[in-house]
Design a protein around this motif. Structure first.
Motif, PDB file in Angstrom:
ATOM      1  N   GLU A 227     -23.042  -7.887  16.935  1.00 17.44           N
ATOM      2  CA  GLU A 227     -21.904  -7.099  17.405  1.00 17.44           C
ATOM      3  C   GLU A 227     -20.588  -7.814  17.103  1.00 17.44           C
ATOM      4  N   GLY A 228     -19.529  -6.988  17.047  1.00 22.93           N
ATOM      5  CA  GLY A 228     -18.193  -7.533  16.860  1.00 22.93           C
ATOM      6  C   GLY A 228     -17.727  -7.569  15.424  1.00 22.93           C
ATOM      7  N   THR A 229     -18.570  -7.112  14.495  1.00 20.67           N
ATOM      8  CA  THR A 229     -18.155  -7.144  13.076  1.00 20.67           C
ATOM      9  C   THR A 229     -18.172  -5.758  12.447  1.00 20.67           C
ATOM     10  N   GLY A 230     -18.436  -4.750  13.254  1.00 23.35           N
ATOM     11  CA  GLY A 230     -18.643  -3.410  12.717  1.00 23.35           C
ATOM     12  C   GLY A 230     -17.452  -2.812  11.998  1.00 23.35           C
ATOM     13  N   GLU A 231     -16.224  -3.258  12.347  1.00 23.14           N
ATOM     14  CA  GLU A 231     -15.047  -2.647  11.726  1.00 23.14           C
ATOM     15  C   GLU A 231     -14.895  -3.045  10.259  1.00 23.14           C
ATOM     16  N   TRP A 232     -15.402  -4.147   9.896  1.00 23.60           N
ATOM     17  CA  TRP A 232     -15.166  -4.623   8.526  1.00 23.60           C
ATOM     18  C   TRP A 232     -16.412  -5.136   7.790  1.00 23.60           C
ATOM     19  N   ASP A 233     -17.573  -5.147   8.445  1.00 19.92           N
ATOM     20  CA  ASP A 233     -18.738  -5.758   7.776  1.00 19.92           C
ATOM     21  C   ASP A 233     -19.436  -4.823   6.781  1.00 19.92           C
ATOM     22  N   GLY A 234     -19.047  -3.536   6.742  1.00 15.29           N
ATOM     23  CA  GLY A 234     -19.581  -2.628   5.728  1.00 15.29           C
ATOM     24  C   GLY A 234     -20.987  -2.139   5.973  1.00 15.29           C
ATOM     25  N   MET A 235     -21.611  -2.538   7.086  1.00 18.28           N
ATOM     26  CA  MET A 235     -23.000  -2.176   7.318  1.00 18.28           C
ATOM     27  C   MET A 235     -23.164  -0.701   7.690  1.00 18.28           C
ATOM     28  N   ASP A 236     -22.162  -0.111   8.323  1.00 18.42           N
ATOM     29  CA  ASP A 236     -22.290   1.298   8.701  1.00 18.42           C
ATOM     30  C   ASP A 236     -22.473   2.181   7.463  1.00 18.42           C
ATOM     31  N   GLY A 237     -21.685   1.901   6.428  1.00 18.57           N
ATOM     32  CA  GLY A 237     -21.806   2.700   5.206  1.00 18.57           C
ATOM     33  C   GLY A 237     -23.161   2.538   4.544  1.00 18.57           C
ATOM     34  N   LEU A 238     -23.692   1.334   4.572  1.00 20.92           N
ATOM     35  CA  LEU A 238     -25.005   1.092   3.973  1.00 20.92           C
ATOM     36  C   LEU A 238     -26.095   1.814   4.766  1.00 20.92           C
ATOM     37  N   ARG A 239     -26.014   1.723   6.106  1.00 22.48           N
ATOM     38  CA  ARG A 239     -27.026   2.399   6.920  1.00 22.48           C
ATOM     39  C   ARG A 239     -26.969   3.911   6.711  1.00 22.48           C
ATOM     40  N   THR A 240     -25.759   4.450   6.548  1.00 26.13           N
ATOM     41  CA  THR A 240     -25.621   5.896   6.319  1.00 26.13           C
ATOM     42  C   THR A 240     -26.293   6.287   5.006  1.00 26.13           C
ATOM     43  N   ALA A 241     -26.072   5.485   3.953  1.00 24.94           N
ATOM     44  CA  ALA A 241     -26.691   5.774   2.658  1.00 24.94           C
ATOM     45  C   ALA A 241     -28.217   5.702   2.751  1.00 24.94           C
TER      46      ALA A 241
END
Length: 623
Positions: A227-241
């Motif tokens: 936690e605490g890195t979601g704004e810039w770590d890019g993982m959300d976009g990867l999980r969405t893909a």
């Protein structure tokens, strides 16, 4: 476009592969394809350089999906992944592979996994690809040349995910200088676009999978640890893909099967071309041997004809000279002179032409001995070994499960393609000769043995050192055409002269004995001819004594010519059996048999047809 009666592209590839690799291997390949098609989950393979962060990234994805981290998934500063491993999570099947470029690495296992993956997650270091070899290999995968060198087969849109998993190593800190960090990420993205310019259709994700390695080697991290890195770590976009992929199962799997068969076809095509070149070189070597031996056989035929002609002339001359014997010469003395004169002629003739025959067989042996050093000779030897002794190697069988690694682990099967293609040469040989295949192989085995021993003294027939009728060769008798003139030295003491000639003959040379093993037809003919020649001369000398020789001279000459021909035929027949026939047999033993050359031609035709079909299919794979 294909109509409803045209088999699917993948089936046509299988049909084209079968004549090359034969059914056992092709059946094993098809079994792998069936297992691949039966997999329930979309497979995602993590692939990239050593220490690019593949295991770190997979660990984070598992934790955030609520999947326990397996014991084999370790993160450390040293190389940990030595083979492809799989785990199911979030409706997907992830495959972690060894890093490429690691010292003593298992790059083959990593590339093996690409053969049957639905989705490729290409994980790169922030510095991207600095090694030229790695760069070329990765680009071949991105462009699709890895799966089909002739007509690239790139992965479908969204099935190639390019991930820089350690973006926190780019430079600026995402905490302390977020804007500078964002600028650095943008630059890496541009660099990736330039790197993949030949195939820009890639889904790029620049992520921080584990900021500064804070989770690191923790064997059981929790989602809160990230936690605490979601704004810039890019993982959300990867999980969405990744979340979009399960719904595309059928589409992605169909494309995977095309790549699977295309990759297999490319492997088989390389092996087939190699086998074609090998078979062509083996055939060329056979043709070289055949051409040389044909030339020697023709030379032997010409030599045989010249020897017969010379013998006929010599016998005629000897008999003609004996017509000048004293009219008072007795019959016994004349018979002795005929035998002695002709025996001497046979001695010299047999020795001379026997040496000529030996020269031909010696040249054949020397040629075969020298040929063994040619590269083509070893290729022909290997080809013959395949035809004679290569049993149909059992193709690797997939086990009964549908684990992705059963069908992704293809290289053990691809590694056996060379042996399968060589085994195809034997099966092609068997199909060609049918029930006669064993006899044909025996003939080829005899040819192989002859090639192996050619040039050795034991392999060549002995010189033609035996005169017709079993008379010893040159040096075995003292008689000769020059000595025979003694019988015509004088008309007044003819009986004494011929008696002296007879005593000068070596023992037993007044008889023409049969060759060892019993009297042959040729011996009887020779004896009959000698006796007939002596009888004609006795009759002629009797008429000379009566002064009637001029009336019968022309008839006598004709009779003597016929008798000379009979003697020549008989003598030449024995010489043929004793000298020429063994030489001809030795030459023919070194000639590639028709059963071999026909099989070579047939196999080359099969390979040419199958190679052409595969090349056509690989030029136009389905979109």
């Amino acid at each position: 476009m294909t109509d409803q009666t045209t088999p699917p592209w993948t089936e046509r590839v299988r049909q084209a592969i079968t004549p090359i690799a034969e059914e056992p291997w092709t059946a094993a390949l098809a079994a792998h394809a069936q297992q691949l098609a039966a997999r329930e989950l979309v497979s995602v393979t993590l692939f990239g350089p050593y220490d690019a962060g593949k295991s770190t990234l997979l660990k984070r994805l598992l934790v955030e999906n609520g999947t326990p981290v397996p014991g084999w998934l370790t993160v450390s500063g040293r190389r940990e992944t030595f083979e492809a491993r799989m785990i199911e999570s979030g409706g997907l099947c992830y495959v972690d592979t060894p890093g490429i470029g690691a010292d003593g690495g298992d790059e083959q296992a990593a590339e093996d996994a690409l053969t049957g993956t639905d989705v490729l997650m290409l994980v790169l270091l922030p510095k991207l690809l600095t090694d030229r070899k790695q760069k070329d290999r990765v680009l071949s995968i991105v462009t699709g040349e890895f799966f089909n060198p002739g007509t690239p087969l790139p992965l479908p849109h969204g099935a190639l995910l390019t991930v820089v998993a350690q973006a926190d190593l780019i430079g600026p800190s995402p905490y302390d200088a977020p804007e500078e960090f964002a600028g650095a990420v943008a630059r890496v993205r541009r660099d990736l676009d330039l790197l993949f310019a030949p195939a820009p259709d890639t889904d790029v994700h620049i992520v921080v999978a584990d900021l500064e390695g804070m989770v690191g080697a923790d064997p059981a991290p929790e989602p809160v640890d990230y936690e605490g890195t979601g704004e810039w770590d890019g993982m959300d976009g990867l999980r969405t893909a990744l979340a979009r992929l399960p719904a595309r199962h059928d589409e992605l799997r169909a494309a995977t099967l095309v790549r699977f068969w295309s990759t297999a076809a490319a492997h088989v095509l390389r092996a087939a071309r190699h086998e074609r070149d090998r078979a062509e070189e083996a055939r060329a070597e056979s043709e070289r041997d055949t051409g040389h031996l044909t030339s020697l056989e023709r030379e032997l035929d010409a030599l045989d004809a010249a020897a017969r002609a010379e013998l006929r002339t010599a016998v005629r001359e000897e008999l003609g000279q004996l017509t000048q014997a004293a009219p008072t010469t007795t019959g016994d003395a004349l018979r002795t002179a005929v035998r002695r004169r002709l025996t001497g002629t046979f001695d010299a003739w047999s020795a001379r032409w026997g040496r000529e025959v030996t020269l031909i067989t010696t040249r054949a042996g020397a040629h075969a001995d020298a040929a063994r050093t040619r590269p083509g000779a070893q290729v022909l030897h290997d080809y013959l070994d395949d035809v004679l002794s290569l049993a149909a190697a059992p193709a690797p069988k997939p086990d009964g499960g549908v684990s992705p690694l059963n069908v992704l682990g293809m290289m053990h099967l691809f590694d056996s393609i060379g042996e399968a293609v060589r085994g195809g040469s034997r099966r092609s040989f068997d199909r060609l000769h049918g029930r006669a295949a064993d006899a044909a192989r025996t003939e080829i085995a005899e040819f192989t043995d002859a090639r192996a021993t050619a040039g050795t003294p034991a392999a060549m027939p002995p010189p033609g050192d035996t005169a017709p009728g079993g008379v010893p060769g040159a040096g075995g008798g003292t008689g000769g055409s020059g000595e025979a003139t003694d019988t015509t030295a004088t008309d007044t003491t003819a009986t004494d002269t011929t008696a002296a000639d007879t005593t000068a003959l070596p023992p037993d040379q007044g008889q023409v004995s049969a060759p060892s093993g019993g009297e042959g037809v040729a011996d009887g003919m020779l004896e009959s001819g000698l006796e007939g020649g002596a009888a004609l001369l006795i009759g002629y000398l009797a008429e000379r004594r009566a002064g009637k020789e001029q009336k019968r001279l022309s008839k006598l000459r004709a009779d003597l010519d016929r008798t000379a021909d009979d003697i020549t035929v008989a003598a030449a027949a024995e010489w043929q059996d004793r000298t020429v026939a063994p030489a001809r047999t030795a030459l023919r033993a070194l000639r590639p048999p028709d059963t071999l050359t026909t099989a070579q031609q047939k196999r080359l035709g099969e390979l040419a047809t199958a190679i052409g079909a595969l090349e056509d299919l690989l030029r136009e794979p389905p979109a």
